[in-house]
Scaffold this motif. Structure first.
Motif, PDB file in Angstrom:
ATOM      1  N   LEU A 164       1.222   3.470   1.834  1.00 23.65           N
ATOM      2  CA  LEU A 164       2.210   3.762   1.249  1.00 23.65           C
ATOM      3  C   LEU A 164       3.574   4.122   1.547  1.00 23.65           C
ATOM      4  CD1 LEU A 164       0.255   6.120  -1.657  1.00 23.65           C
ATOM      5  CD2 LEU A 164       1.817   4.172  -1.936  1.00 23.65           C
TER       6      LEU A 164
ATOM      7  N   TRP B 191      -5.216   5.629   6.134  1.00 20.21           N
ATOM      8  CA  TRP B 191      -4.438   4.286   6.021  1.00 20.21           C
ATOM      9  C   TRP B 191      -3.790   4.077   4.914  1.00 20.21           C
ATOM     10  CZ3 TRP B 191      -6.082   0.885   2.563  1.00 20.21           C
ATOM     11  CH2 TRP B 191      -7.392   1.054   2.138  1.00 20.21           C
ATOM     12  N   ILE B 192      -4.560   4.822   4.081  1.00 16.48           N
ATOM     13  CA  ILE B 192      -3.970   4.567   2.531  1.00 16.48           C
ATOM     14  C   ILE B 192      -2.680   5.006   2.551  1.00 16.48           C
ATOM     15  CG2 ILE B 192      -4.205   5.217   0.003  1.00 16.48           C
ATOM     16  CD1 ILE B 192      -7.212   5.438   0.788  1.00 16.48           C
ATOM     17  N   VAL B 193      -2.373   6.398   3.010  1.00 16.84           N
ATOM     18  CA  VAL B 193      -1.013   6.973   2.869  1.00 16.84           C
ATOM     19  C   VAL B 193      -0.037   6.410   3.763  1.00 16.84           C
ATOM     20  CG1 VAL B 193       0.115   9.116   3.352  1.00 16.84           C
ATOM     21  CG2 VAL B 193      -2.150   9.236   2.618  1.00 16.84           C
ATOM     22  N   GLU B 194      -0.751   5.880   5.028  1.00 14.79           N
ATOM     23  CA  GLU B 194       0.158   5.015   5.985  1.00 14.79           C
ATOM     24  C   GLU B 194       0.959   3.776   5.155  1.00 14.79           C
ATOM     25  OE1 GLU B 194      -2.039   6.465  10.235  1.00 14.79           O
ATOM     26  OE2 GLU B 194      -2.330   4.354   9.078  1.00 14.79           O
TER      27      GLU B 194
END
Lengths: 252, 363
Positions: free
Chosen positions: A22, A17-20
């Motif tokens: 971002l 979810w961190i990348v999502e």
């Protein structure tokens, strides 16, 4: 056999979810940028130019001219002269006008990567012309009457009182100050040995490239500059380092 | 009915999310293109700083004291690094930025070099906003997004060191193993999306701005720019283009089309090649005709981001194949030189050493 949703989820990293998140931030940023760069439209107006500028301008500063080249039709010049008082005393005299942009253009000839220092005069001319265009007719009359005795702190209320936009006054005063300081340091390097630089004056010229249709009969050299001379300004001394830098640059 | 529809919708959203996740955190995309972008952007920074090195004090040092009002309204915190510093400190930071840009080009500790180049570039170039170029913003934003990306996986000293360490059975490096693989890939791909989107938007906005202008429609827009003294460093070349109607139209339309249709033409593999080749040719011409080599190089860097890794592999093969005889010849000459050194050592140096030992020192 295709993986079940449970198996599929296990194979992927838990904190993806961190990348999502971002990615979502980047997409929102791109939409804001697209609106900023887009021509005027109801969507852009709904968001508001001020709101878009407050996001894009401070750090991203993206314009429509970051790639390639645009059309420029105006040639501009920046000339300087000074009032020099002899060291031995007595009456001083004004020097001849020196077109700094012409010297810079000569230096840039046959240079594939011209030095930015040789763009200063041209950019000052462009911005001073722009500053004058932004002022109202009444404000321009005030500018024409300015002398070396007028302090910026007293000029501002006079200009603002003559109508027009306050930002235009700030822009003009900023470039008036920059041009005065640049002209002073330039004059000190050029004529400083002959005496004390008391006042400086600068003028900007403007001429438009003849149209493509007239290329057979008229060239840019046939067009005279329309000059605007700003009043005399009190000379700016600057630090010893600044004067040394100008000295080695002007006499190069 | 509604339940089936809802499940179908949920399934579709989950499938879409899974597809995006796979693309995002699976593998790093366009790693060779990112390396090309790194090299071109680094060279643009290095070239700009090197070509202004001799007049740096006038451009951004003590000689730019007059530009203070323009500097004061800038919101880049990096500017404080060079605020009122002496000529020596400016020279030091200037050289550090140039060395960082060189390390970035070579891919030597590329991430650290990227950080130093990014901060140093803004600190130096931002000191004199009056003579700034729109290309500076492109370089700055490219360096910003490259911070998220892994741009040294190929054609870099980092990649060579990684290969050596892996061949020796060691870890790649602490610097590169700091993040989990999925997060590293995710950050790279997000940076790639951002940089790609920015490039397409910048090109299309420039194209839209031009297309409404009559002179661009008529193919004569660059005529007036070619007449301006500061835009004609090579007058003969400028006159050739300005006087030749077809050449002028080709260049004008080349600029317009490579910007206006840059985004849409990227969607098909054949038109993508066409628009990238056109953009490369146009930028090389602009670099020479209008003396804008560094902004053209930075534009080329982000344009080449859209060349597929497969194409870059083919280019690599061709280049390596063509360079093979040269490298073989160089290595052979290297051995010849080493043989020559050995001959001199055995025939000249060692006899002299022996003569000194036995005759003079009597040992």
């Amino acid at each position: 056999m295709p993986p079940t949703p449970v198996e599929d989820a296990v194979e992927r990293p838990r904190h993806r979810w961190i990348v999502e998140l971002l990615l979502v931030v980047v997409l929102v940023h791109s939409v804001a940028l697209a609106l900023w760069l887009a021509p005027s439209s109801p969507i852009r107006d709904a968001v508001g130019e001020g709101r878009l500028a407050s996001y894009v301008d401070p750090y991203f500063q993206q314009g429509r001219d970051v790639v390639g080249i645009g059309t420029q039709q105006v040639d501009e010049s920046f000339s300087v002269r000074a009032y020099v008082a002899p060291d031995a005393g007595g009456k001083g005299a004004a020097t001849e006008w020196v077109d700094v942009t012409r010297d810079d253009n000569r230096a840039n000839r046959h240079e594939l990567a011209p030095e930015r220092a040789h763009l200063i005069a041209r950019r000052l001319a462009t911005n001073l012309n722009l500053a004058m265009f932004n002022l109202s007719e009444a404000q321009r009359r005030v500018v024409r009457g300015l002398t070396a005795d007028d302090l910026p702190s007293t000029v501002r209320p006079t200009l603002e009182g003559a109508g027009g936009r306050p930002e235009a006054v700030r822009f003009f005063q900023a470039y008036d100050q920059m041009a005065t300081q640049f002209a002073s340091l330039y004059a000190e390097a050029r004529w400083g040995e002959g005496g004390r630089i008391v006042q400086v004056q600068f003028r900007v010229g403007r001429r438009t490239v003849p149209s493509y249709a007239d290329r057979a009969t008229t060239s840019l050299d046939d067009v005279a500059f329309r000059d605007f001379s700003f009043g005399w300004r009190r000379a700016f001394r600057g630090s010893l380092d600044a004067r040394d830098t100008f000295d080695s640059y002007v006499k190069k | 009915m509604m339940t089936t529809l809802w499940r179908g919708l949920v399934g579709s959203v989950q499938g879409l999310r899974a597809g995006i996740d796979d693309w995002l955190v699976g593998t790093r995309h366009a790693v060779r293109a990112a390396a090309v972008c790194r090299i071109a952007t680094g060279l643009a920074v290095l070239g700009l700083l090197a070509s202004n090195f001799s007049t740096r004090d006038m451009w951004v040092g003590q000689g730019s004291v007059w530009a203070e009002p323009a500097r004061a309204i800038s919101s880049f915190p990096e500017l404080t690094l060079l605020d009122g510093v002496s000529s020596d400190v400016l020279a030091l930071l200037y050289v550090v930025t140039m060395l960082a840009a060189l390390a970035f080009v070579l891919g030597w500790h590329a991430k650290a070099a990227n950080v130093v180049t990014f901060i140093g570039f803004i600190a130096v170039v931002g000191q004199n906003p009056v003579v700034g170029s729109p290309g500076d913003n492109l370089v700055r934003l490219t360096l910003l997004w490259l911070l998220l990306m892994r741009a040294s996986d190929h054609w870099s000293l980092d990649a060579a060191r990684r290969s050596r360490r892996l061949a020796a059975g060691k870890e790649a490096s602490r610097e590169e193993d700091a993040l989990p693989t999925w997060l590293s890939a995710g950050l790279h791909n997000v940076g790639l999306v951002a940089l790609g989107a920015q490039t397409v938007l910048a090109a299309m906005a420039a194209g839209l701005d031009k297309v409404a202008d009559r002179s661009w429609q008529q193919g004569t827009a660059l005529y007036s720019t070619l007449q301006l003294p500061e835009s004609r460093p090579f007058p003969a070349l400028s006159d050739l283009l300005a006087d030749h109607r077809v050449l002028l139209a080709l260049l004008t339309y080349g600029v317009l089309l490579s910007q206006l249709f840059f985004g849409p033409l990227l969607l098909n593999r054949y038109t993508r090649r066409l628009v990238i080749v056109l953009a490369v040719v146009v930028n090389v011409l602009l670099a020479v005709v209008f003396a804008q080599p560094w902004s053209a190089l930075s534009t080329l860097g982000v344009t080449l981001l859209f060349v597929s890794d497969r194409t870059w592999e083919r280019v690599e093969d061709v280049v390596l194949g063509a360079a093979q005889p040269v490298t073989d010849w160089t290595v052979e000459r290297g051995y010849d030189v080493l043989d020559g050194v050995d001959v001199v050592r055995y025939n000249v140096v060692l006899p002299v050493v022996d003569w000194v030992r036995f005759t003079i020192l009597r040992r």
